[in-house]
Design an enzyme around this catalytic site. Structure first.
Site, PDB file in Angstrom:
ATOM      1  N   LYS A  83      84.595 141.713  23.729  1.00 15.18           N
ATOM      2  CA  LYS A  83      85.908 141.697  23.073  1.00 15.18           C
ATOM      3  C   LYS A  83      86.641 142.984  23.410  1.00 15.18           C
ATOM      4  O   LYS A  83      86.097 144.087  23.264  1.00 15.18           O
ATOM      5  CB  LYS A  83      85.695 141.564  21.562  1.00 15.18           C
ATOM      6  CG  LYS A  83      86.807 140.874  20.828  1.00 15.18           C
ATOM      7  CD  LYS A  83      86.354 140.546  19.409  1.00 15.18           C
ATOM      8  CE  LYS A  83      87.423 139.864  18.617  1.00 15.18           C
ATOM      9  NZ  LYS A  83      87.027 139.658  17.218  1.00 15.18           N
TER      10      LYS A  83
HETATM   11  O1  G3P Z   1      88.799 137.880  14.467  1.00 17.52           O
HETATM   12  C1  G3P Z   1      89.730 138.779  13.943  1.00 17.52           C
HETATM   13  C2  G3P Z   1      89.792 138.568  12.466  1.00 17.52           C
HETATM   14  O2  G3P Z   1      88.555 138.839  11.937  1.00 17.52           O
HETATM   15  C3  G3P Z   1      90.828 139.355  11.754  1.00 17.52           C
HETATM   16  O3  G3P Z   1      90.991 138.766  10.493  1.00 17.52           O
HETATM   17  O4  G3P Z   1      91.696 138.602   8.165  1.00 17.52           O
HETATM   18  O5  G3P Z   1      91.159 140.849   9.155  1.00 17.52           O
HETATM   19  O6  G3P Z   1      93.225 139.630   9.809  1.00 17.52           O
HETATM   20  P1  G3P Z   1      91.816 139.501   9.359  1.00 17.52           P
END
Ligand code: G3P
Length: 229
Positions: A83
């Site tokens: 990633k």
């Molecule tokens: O894969 C990226 C994701 O985990 C981000 O999620 O909820 O932190 O915006 P969030």
């Protein structure tokens, strides 16, 4: 649409794996930090369990550092996907990793042109952050739709759209309607995908009605019927 779990927690992964629908896992530095434990051992254990793509993120911010970390991460397990953040340095790293045959997930995508550049650099996956786009009052659904349309216009772009930052079941619906290749879903949202009160009410009613028939043993009925033929 493939379903990935967005977590570094092995217990959560084991539980959802047993549903029989899990295609892969994504992690990020925040999820790894929240989970605790050894980063490399954790991603190895996840990859062994799911036997599908497992994203592990580089921390270096310069191209050479990202490439070095990416090459090492790719040696941990054949299912590791490196990633990489969607920065100028990240794009250069994606190109070099792609030339090495290493799969990448280009993360932190917030607008369609970023996705176009990531695809041109040879990204395996692009991760538009649906929830974080909604947070700033643009449409996460529009972002995925536009990326899918752009990729659909150019057959030479084979990057897969991986909807990330999913916060609720409707985001999963939006990703599927837009034609995303993958949705990576947190454990809590995954559990909500199945919940529906009418399913529970209907199931209870079927069982209640079935309990009134003279013989409730299906296995016994089928076995006797098969033996009598
Ligand atoms: O894969 C990226 C994701 O985990 C981000 O999620 O909820 O932190 O915006 P969030």
């Amino acid at each position: 649409m493939k379903i990935f779990l967005d977590t570094a927690n092995l217990d959560e992964i084991r539980e959802i794996y047993d549903w029989g629908i899990l295609d892969g896992v994504t992690t990020n530095p925040s999820l790894i930090a929240k989970n605790g434990g050894d980063f490399i051992q954790t991603v190895y254990d996840i990859a062994e369990l799911v036997q599908g793509p497992v994203s592990a993120e580089v921390i270096a911010q310069d191209t050479d550092g990202m490439v070095r970390e990416g090459r090492l991460l790719a040696r941990v397990h054949e299912h590791i996907v490196v990633k990489v953040p969607l920065t100028t340095q990240g794009l250069g790293a994606v190109r070099q990793l792609a030339d090495d045959g290493i799969k990448t997930n280009v993360t932190l995508c917030f607008q369609p042109v970023q996705a176009l550049l990531a695809a041109k650099a040879g990204a395996t996956y692009i991760s538009p952050f649906v929830g974080r786009v909604d947070d700033i009052a643009w449409g996460g659904d529009e972002l995925i739709e536009q990326i899918c349309s752009i990729y659909g216009n150019y057959m030479e772009l084979d990057t897969q759209v991986l909807a990330a930052s999913i916060r609720h079941p409707q985001h999963v619906v939006q990703a599927a309607l837009a034609g995303a290749d993958v949705a990576t879903i947190p454990y809590g949202v995954m559990k909500k995908l199945l919940d529906h009160p009418l399913t529970d009410i209907g199931n209870e009613k079927f069982l209640k009605d079935w309990s009134t028939v003279p013989d409730t043993d299906i296995e016994g009925q089928v076995t006797r019927w098969l033996e009598s033929r």
